[in-house]
Design a protein around this motif. Structure first.
Motif, PDB file in Angstrom:
ATOM      1  N   GLU A 158     -25.116  29.297 -21.896  1.00  0.00           N
ATOM      2  CA  GLU A 158     -23.754  29.337 -22.411  1.00  0.00           C
ATOM      3  C   GLU A 158     -22.773  28.671 -21.452  1.00  0.00           C
ATOM      4  O   GLU A 158     -21.811  28.028 -21.889  1.00  0.00           O
ATOM      5  N   GLU A 159     -23.011  28.825 -20.159  1.00  0.00           N
ATOM      6  CA  GLU A 159     -22.122  28.186 -19.185  1.00  0.00           C
ATOM      7  C   GLU A 159     -22.178  26.668 -19.302  1.00  0.00           C
ATOM      8  O   GLU A 159     -21.146  25.989 -19.290  1.00  0.00           O
ATOM      9  N   ILE A 160     -23.380  26.126 -19.424  1.00  0.00           N
ATOM     10  CA  ILE A 160     -23.511  24.666 -19.519  1.00  0.00           C
ATOM     11  C   ILE A 160     -22.861  24.149 -20.797  1.00  0.00           C
ATOM     12  O   ILE A 160     -22.141  23.138 -20.793  1.00  0.00           O
ATOM     13  N   VAL A 161     -23.097  24.862 -21.914  1.00  0.00           N
ATOM     14  CA  VAL A 161     -22.470  24.444 -23.173  1.00  0.00           C
ATOM     15  C   VAL A 161     -20.956  24.584 -23.084  1.00  0.00           C
ATOM     16  O   VAL A 161     -20.204  23.738 -23.596  1.00  0.00           O
ATOM     17  N   GLY A 162     -20.478  25.634 -22.429  1.00  0.00           N
ATOM     18  CA  GLY A 162     -19.032  25.790 -22.249  1.00  0.00           C
ATOM     19  C   GLY A 162     -18.432  24.673 -21.415  1.00  0.00           C
ATOM     20  O   GLY A 162     -17.327  24.199 -21.690  1.00  0.00           O
ATOM     21  N   ILE A 163     -19.160  24.229 -20.383  1.00  0.00           N
ATOM     22  CA  ILE A 163     -18.685  23.096 -19.582  1.00  0.00           C
ATOM     23  C   ILE A 163     -18.595  21.846 -20.441  1.00  0.00           C
ATOM     24  O   ILE A 163     -17.643  21.064 -20.345  1.00  0.00           O
ATOM     25  N   ALA A 164     -19.602  21.648 -21.309  1.00  0.00           N
ATOM     26  CA  ALA A 164     -19.585  20.465 -22.186  1.00  0.00           C
ATOM     27  C   ALA A 164     -18.423  20.515 -23.165  1.00  0.00           C
ATOM     28  O   ALA A 164     -17.847  19.476 -23.508  1.00  0.00           O
ATOM     29  N   ARG A 165     -18.064  21.719 -23.603  1.00  0.00           N
ATOM     30  CA  ARG A 165     -16.934  21.838 -24.545  1.00  0.00           C
ATOM     31  C   ARG A 165     -15.606  21.524 -23.867  1.00  0.00           C
ATOM     32  O   ARG A 165     -14.702  20.985 -24.508  1.00  0.00           O
ATOM     33  N   ASN A 166     -15.479  21.858 -22.612  1.00  0.00           N
ATOM     34  CA  ASN A 166     -14.193  21.755 -21.915  1.00  0.00           C
ATOM     35  C   ASN A 166     -14.183  20.646 -20.877  1.00  0.00           C
ATOM     36  O   ASN A 166     -13.525  20.758 -19.843  1.00  0.00           O
TER      37      ASN A 166
ATOM     38  N   GLU B 200     -34.747  26.333 -21.218  1.00  0.00           N
ATOM     39  CA  GLU B 200     -33.288  26.434 -21.226  1.00  0.00           C
ATOM     40  C   GLU B 200     -32.640  25.085 -21.551  1.00  0.00           C
ATOM     41  O   GLU B 200     -31.635  25.014 -22.258  1.00  0.00           O
ATOM     42  N   CYS B 201     -33.217  24.002 -21.051  1.00  0.00           N
ATOM     43  CA  CYS B 201     -32.672  22.673 -21.345  1.00  0.00           C
ATOM     44  C   CYS B 201     -32.763  22.354 -22.841  1.00  0.00           C
ATOM     45  O   CYS B 201     -31.839  21.776 -23.428  1.00  0.00           O
ATOM     46  N   ILE B 202     -33.865  22.743 -23.463  1.00  0.00           N
ATOM     47  CA  ILE B 202     -34.008  22.517 -24.905  1.00  0.00           C
ATOM     48  C   ILE B 202     -32.984  23.340 -25.676  1.00  0.00           C
ATOM     49  O   ILE B 202     -32.403  22.870 -26.665  1.00  0.00           O
ATOM     50  N   GLU B 203     -32.732  24.574 -25.221  1.00  0.00           N
ATOM     51  CA  GLU B 203     -31.706  25.389 -25.874  1.00  0.00           C
ATOM     52  C   GLU B 203     -30.331  24.750 -25.749  1.00  0.00           C
ATOM     53  O   GLU B 203     -29.546  24.738 -26.704  1.00  0.00           O
ATOM     54  N   VAL B 204     -30.032  24.231 -24.577  1.00  0.00           N
ATOM     55  CA  VAL B 204     -28.735  23.566 -24.373  1.00  0.00           C
ATOM     56  C   VAL B 204     -28.612  22.349 -25.285  1.00  0.00           C
ATOM     57  O   VAL B 204     -27.580  22.138 -25.939  1.00  0.00           O
ATOM     58  N   LEU B 205     -29.659  21.543 -25.371  1.00  0.00           N
ATOM     59  CA  LEU B 205     -29.622  20.366 -26.248  1.00  0.00           C
ATOM     60  C   LEU B 205     -29.435  20.762 -27.698  1.00  0.00           C
ATOM     61  O   LEU B 205     -28.669  20.126 -28.439  1.00  0.00           O
ATOM     62  N   GLY B 206     -30.125  21.824 -28.120  1.00  0.00           N
ATOM     63  CA  GLY B 206     -29.991  22.263 -29.504  1.00  0.00           C
ATOM     64  C   GLY B 206     -28.573  22.699 -29.836  1.00  0.00           C
ATOM     65  O   GLY B 206     -28.039  22.370 -30.901  1.00  0.00           O
ATOM     66  N   LEU B 207     -27.949  23.443 -28.940  1.00  0.00           N
ATOM     67  CA  LEU B 207     -26.570  23.886 -29.188  1.00  0.00           C
ATOM     68  C   LEU B 207     -25.596  22.714 -29.211  1.00  0.00           C
ATOM     69  O   LEU B 207     -24.697  22.653 -30.060  1.00  0.00           O
ATOM     70  N   MET B 208     -25.745  21.789 -28.287  1.00  0.00           N
ATOM     71  CA  MET B 208     -24.819  20.652 -28.235  1.00  0.00           C
ATOM     72  C   MET B 208     -25.026  19.716 -29.418  1.00  0.00           C
ATOM     73  O   MET B 208     -24.065  19.137 -29.933  1.00  0.00           O
ATOM     74  N   ILE B 209     -26.270  19.551 -29.887  1.00  0.00           N
ATOM     75  CA  ILE B 209     -26.506  18.733 -31.085  1.00  0.00           C
ATOM     76  C   ILE B 209     -25.862  19.384 -32.290  1.00  0.00           C
ATOM     77  O   ILE B 209     -25.267  18.710 -33.137  1.00  0.00           O
ATOM     78  N   GLY B 210     -25.959  20.710 -32.384  1.00  0.00           N
ATOM     79  CA  GLY B 210     -25.331  21.408 -33.497  1.00  0.00           C
ATOM     80  C   GLY B 210     -23.829  21.257 -33.518  1.00  0.00           C
ATOM     81  O   GLY B 210     -23.215  21.277 -34.593  1.00  0.00           O
TER      82      GLY B 210
ATOM     83  N   THR C 238     -39.191  16.744 -21.730  1.00  0.00           N
ATOM     84  CA  THR C 238     -40.438  17.035 -22.431  1.00  0.00           C
ATOM     85  C   THR C 238     -40.453  16.302 -23.768  1.00  0.00           C
ATOM     86  O   THR C 238     -39.428  15.777 -24.226  1.00  0.00           O
ATOM     87  N   SER C 239     -41.626  16.277 -24.388  1.00  0.00           N
ATOM     88  CA  SER C 239     -41.738  15.653 -25.707  1.00  0.00           C
ATOM     89  C   SER C 239     -40.917  16.410 -26.744  1.00  0.00           C
ATOM     90  O   SER C 239     -40.377  15.819 -27.681  1.00  0.00           O
ATOM     91  N   ARG C 240     -40.813  17.719 -26.569  1.00  0.00           N
ATOM     92  CA  ARG C 240     -39.999  18.519 -27.484  1.00  0.00           C
ATOM     93  C   ARG C 240     -38.537  18.109 -27.410  1.00  0.00           C
ATOM     94  O   ARG C 240     -37.853  18.020 -28.437  1.00  0.00           O
ATOM     95  N   ALA C 241     -38.038  17.857 -26.230  1.00  0.00           N
ATOM     96  CA  ALA C 241     -36.649  17.406 -26.080  1.00  0.00           C
ATOM     97  C   ALA C 241     -36.442  16.061 -26.766  1.00  0.00           C
ATOM     98  O   ALA C 241     -35.400  15.821 -27.393  1.00  0.00           O
ATOM     99  N   CYS C 242     -37.436  15.179 -26.685  1.00  0.00           N
ATOM    100  CA  CYS C 242     -37.314  13.868 -27.333  1.00  0.00           C
ATOM    101  C   CYS C 242     -37.300  13.986 -28.851  1.00  0.00           C
ATOM    102  O   CYS C 242     -36.498  13.350 -29.533  1.00  0.00           O
ATOM    103  N   THR C 243     -38.207  14.797 -29.395  1.00  0.00           N
ATOM    104  CA  THR C 243     -38.246  14.957 -30.851  1.00  0.00           C
ATOM    105  C   THR C 243     -36.988  15.622 -31.385  1.00  0.00           C
ATOM    106  O   THR C 243     -36.644  15.448 -32.554  1.00  0.00           O
ATOM    107  N   MET C 244     -36.304  16.362 -30.554  1.00  0.00           N
ATOM    108  CA  MET C 244     -35.054  16.979 -30.980  1.00  0.00           C
ATOM    109  C   MET C 244     -33.873  16.010 -30.866  1.00  0.00           C
ATOM    110  O   MET C 244     -32.995  15.969 -31.728  1.00  0.00           O
ATOM    111  N   LEU C 245     -33.862  15.208 -29.802  1.00  0.00           N
ATOM    112  CA  LEU C 245     -32.697  14.373 -29.510  1.00  0.00           C
ATOM    113  C   LEU C 245     -32.704  13.060 -30.290  1.00  0.00           C
ATOM    114  O   LEU C 245     -31.643  12.600 -30.743  1.00  0.00           O
TER     115      LEU C 245
END
Length: 717
Positions: free
Chosen positions: A168-176, A198-208, A231-238
């Motif tokens: 949540e902190e990283i996503v909050g930094i991206a918002r502000n 955690e990185c995949i979770e951050v990417l998912g929230l920011m993509i949303g 990771t490959s999962r991060a690539c398939t998401m991004l």
């Protein structure tokens, strides 16, 4: 016995040491202390009493106690392991995470509550007092064990909350983020604190939330860590998200710089890259990714086949090329599936090969793959685009016979086709059928109905009523809906209502498209309001909306007919800069406007401009020129351009030419008659056959009238 009593020390139970253990206690040591304590107590009590009858029993009782204690140790150890598993399952429970993330309040004291001792057991009762000590020690041990487990739970929950808090902190930094800063500049303190999950979770929230640039900087930061968090999962998401956001160039950079490991040489990573490039319209790059996939000997799957076939269709490749690729995929082991066959059928339908598409559908069903609603929608759409509505209706009936439920897209295809045929009654029937089938109409359904009414001049009020019905149903209109409504007002010559609808559209935050502006310009062209036409055109230039050929034609015609020749020339110049050069139709409109505006003498100049641009006048050009000169009775130029029309073989259709020829023949007969009299007069004057005119009597008028009067008097008698 006295020796035994002297060799045993005396213990005071009031000074018994309290035992405690750590995270991984050793129950054998603890309970071993219990055994020694019990043995000493037993011996001390035996010394103070007579042991003659109970000596043998006092010797064997400790061994029985030891076996029982071993069983108790194993049982408590298994229960501790079970509690650990429950704790681990508890951490993954979303409800537990939710309640732990809320503000904690202190539990009320255990008042009026009955607390039962855990793991109660029967014990050997050797003497009074031994039972009390044993129970007190046992209770203290289990109390310590429970406190330690609760402490472990709190620590683990704190760690999980800390992980969630970091995300949540990283996503909050991206918002502000500040305007001139990037996300990577603020992630230095999180090095070593976040992992791949955690990185995949951050990417998912920011993509949303649509923060794609922050996703790119987050991905870059992940790659700079040791070890890399990419990771490959991060690539398939991004990758698909980047393509949908129009960042295909960034996607290609990331794909070309992927680590050269087997983890990233996976078909899912390549499919994600190709799907994103397809969404972003970068079809050549998608084919490049597929070629790299083949060179790396990565076997494709059905997703690969459907994506590449769609790319080939978007590139304008022929159906034959698509079929060849489909057969090559089959040889590579990709079996027939709905996704791949649906893409092939779509390619054939877009090319107009509907019979071949039906054959492919039949072959698919022979292989045991049943057609679904999407396949029938593709076929129906192909028939509707070729104006074969009877065949589309037959497919609709066949789909119902197969117990396939039609979707809103199915009805929208039929409604759009009948809307283009200007049959609003059938569109209304289909809309009612949707409601009866519990299928909720969407904005496309009502837009088709508005368009069906709006294409007829006398039904513009019904189009407005359909628009109000859509808003009453809770459906938010789109730019297409407002465009259809404005076009309806334009056909009905209600330009004021059209402009009001345009203002409502902007007030609701819906951005007008070029089609919306074109429909509004057409409304004011029909009304003859050149001032508003110029105002709207300047607004388009200000908002950087590029017009189409239709927009160019409407603007030019509206300005030229109102005598704004300079502005019309400016329109030609401005649209020429964006690639829309004047055509024969452009000059036909100018010639018509100049002819109606009394500027017929400039028409030959326009004809010369057409020749300079290598534009050959057509039948409409010559007809417009002829009518322009006939209107001002300049028959000489009219007959000249008629001869040019016949010479260049640009005669209009028979009916139009019959009308034009009738006008020219009538004028030619009058002209020939006058020419004939002029020639005869010239000949007679030269031959001396004309009578000399004498002087008229000054009373000739009276004599003539008198003669007429006398003749009438004689006839009256």
């Amino acid at each position: 016995m006295d020796l035994l009593s002297q060799s045993l020390p005396i213990f005071s139970f009031s000074t018994t040491k309290k035992y405690s253990y750590g995270v991984s206690p050793k129950p054998c040591l603890l309970f071993g202390g219990h055994q020694r304590l019990k043995l000493l107590c037993l011996c001390s009590n035996s010394v103070s009493s007579s042991f003659s009858s109970s000596l043998s029993s006092s010797i064997f009782l400790p061994f029985l106690e030891e076996e029982e204690e071993k069983e108790e140790i194993e049982r408590s150890f298994l229960e501790n392991e079970r509690e650990k598993e429950q704790i681990e399952e508890l951490f993954d429970d979303p409800l537990y995470k939710f309640f732990k993330s809320r503000t904690s309040t202190q539990d009320p004291p255990n008042e009026s509550k009955l607390s039962l001792q855990r793991n109660r057991r029967t014990s050997w009762r050797l003497a009074r007092g031994i039972d009390t000590v044993e129970e007190s020690e046992e209770g203290s041990c289990f109390k310590a064990n429970r406190e330690e487990i609760e402490q472990k739970v709190e620590v683990s929950v704190d760690e999980s909350c800390q992980v969630v808090g970091v995300v949540e902190e990283i996503v909050g930094i991206a918002r502000n983020l500040d305007e001139n800063s990037t996300l990577g500049e603020h992630l230095g303190k999180y090095e070593g604190k976040v992992g791949e999950k955690e990185c995949i979770e951050v990417l998912g929230l920011m993509i949303g939330e649509g923060m794609m640039m922050s996703c790119l900087y987050m991905y870059e930061w992940m790659g700079l860590q040791e070890p890399s968090l990419v990771t490959s999962r991060a690539c398939t998401m991004l990758f698909p998200a980047l393509g949908k956001a129009g960042l295909g160039a960034k996607l290609m950079i990331l794909w070309k710089n992927l680590p050269n490991t087997w983890e990233f040489k996976d078909v899912h990573v390549y499919n994600a890259a190709m799907s994103g490039l397809l969404s972003g319209g970068r079809y050549n790059d998608a084919m490049e990714v597929y070629e790299a996939m083949e060179s790396n000997n990565i076997l494709p799957d059905r997703v690969t086949g459907s994506v590449i076939i769609t790319v080939m269709r978007k590139q304008g490749r022929s159906a034959k090329d698509v079929w060849d690729f489909f057969e090559r995929m089959n040889r590579k082991g990709v079996k027939w599936s709905l996704e791949v066959v649906g893409a092939v059928i779509k390619s054939f339908c877009d090319e107009g090969l509907l019979k071949q598409a039906l054959i492919i559908q039949g072959e698919m069903e022979k292989k045991g793959i049943s057609s679904n609603t999407v396949i029938y929608n593709i076929l129906m759409d192909g028939y509707c685009k070729t104006n074969q509505l009877e065949e589309a209706e037959a497919l609709f009936v066949e789909m119902n016979n197969k117990k396939l439920s039609p979707s809103s897209a199915t009805y929208n295809i039929l409604m759009d086709a009948y809307s283009k045929r200007m049959q609003p009654d059938i569109v209304e029937r289909l809309l009612q059928e949707m409601l009866d089938s519990a299928i909720k109409p969407n904005v496309k359904s009502y837009t088709s109905l508005i368009s069906a009414y709006g294409k007829q001049k006398n039904l513009s009020d019904l189009a407005a009523d359909a628009f109000l019905r859509m808003k009453k149903a809770g459906i938010r209109p789109t730019s297409h809906s407002y465009t259809a409504l404005i076009h309806a007002y334009s056909i009905g010559e209600w330009h004021e209502k059209a402009y009001k609808a345009f203002e409502n559209m902007q007030r609701e935050g819906i951005k007008p498209t070029i089609e919306t502006y074109t429909a509004l310009l057409d409304a004011f062209r029909r009304a003859g309001d050149a001032e508003t036409l110029m105002k709207l055109w300047k607004a388009m230039i200000r908002e950087k909306i590029k017009g189409t050929r239709v927009t160019f034609t409407i603007l030019l015609d509206g300005l030229a007919k109102q005598g704004c020749y300079v502005e019309a020339r400016d329109v030609i110049f401005e649209f020429g800069k964006i690639g829309y050069q004047p055509t024969v139709m452009t000059y036909n409109m100018l010639i018509n406007a100049y002819g109606r505006g009394g500027q017929e003498l400039k028409i030959p100049q326009l004809v010369n401009e057409m020749e300079a641009l290598n534009l050959k006048p057509d039948s409409i050009t010559y007809s417009t020129i002829i009518y322009a000169f006939v209107r001002v009775r300049d028959f000489k130029r009219a007959f000249y351009y008629h001869k040019q029309m016949v010479k260049n073989k640009q005669v209009p259709d028979p009916e139009s030419y019959r009308k034009l020829r009738g006008i020219l023949d009538a004028k030619a007969a009058i002209k020939n008659k006058r020419d004939k009299k002029a020639i005869l007069g010239l000949v007679n004057s030269t031959m001396g056959l004309t009578k000399k005119k004498g002087k008229k009597d000054e009373f000739w008028k009276n004599k003539k009238k008198h003669g007429v009067y006398n003749n009438s008097a004689k006839t009256g008698r």
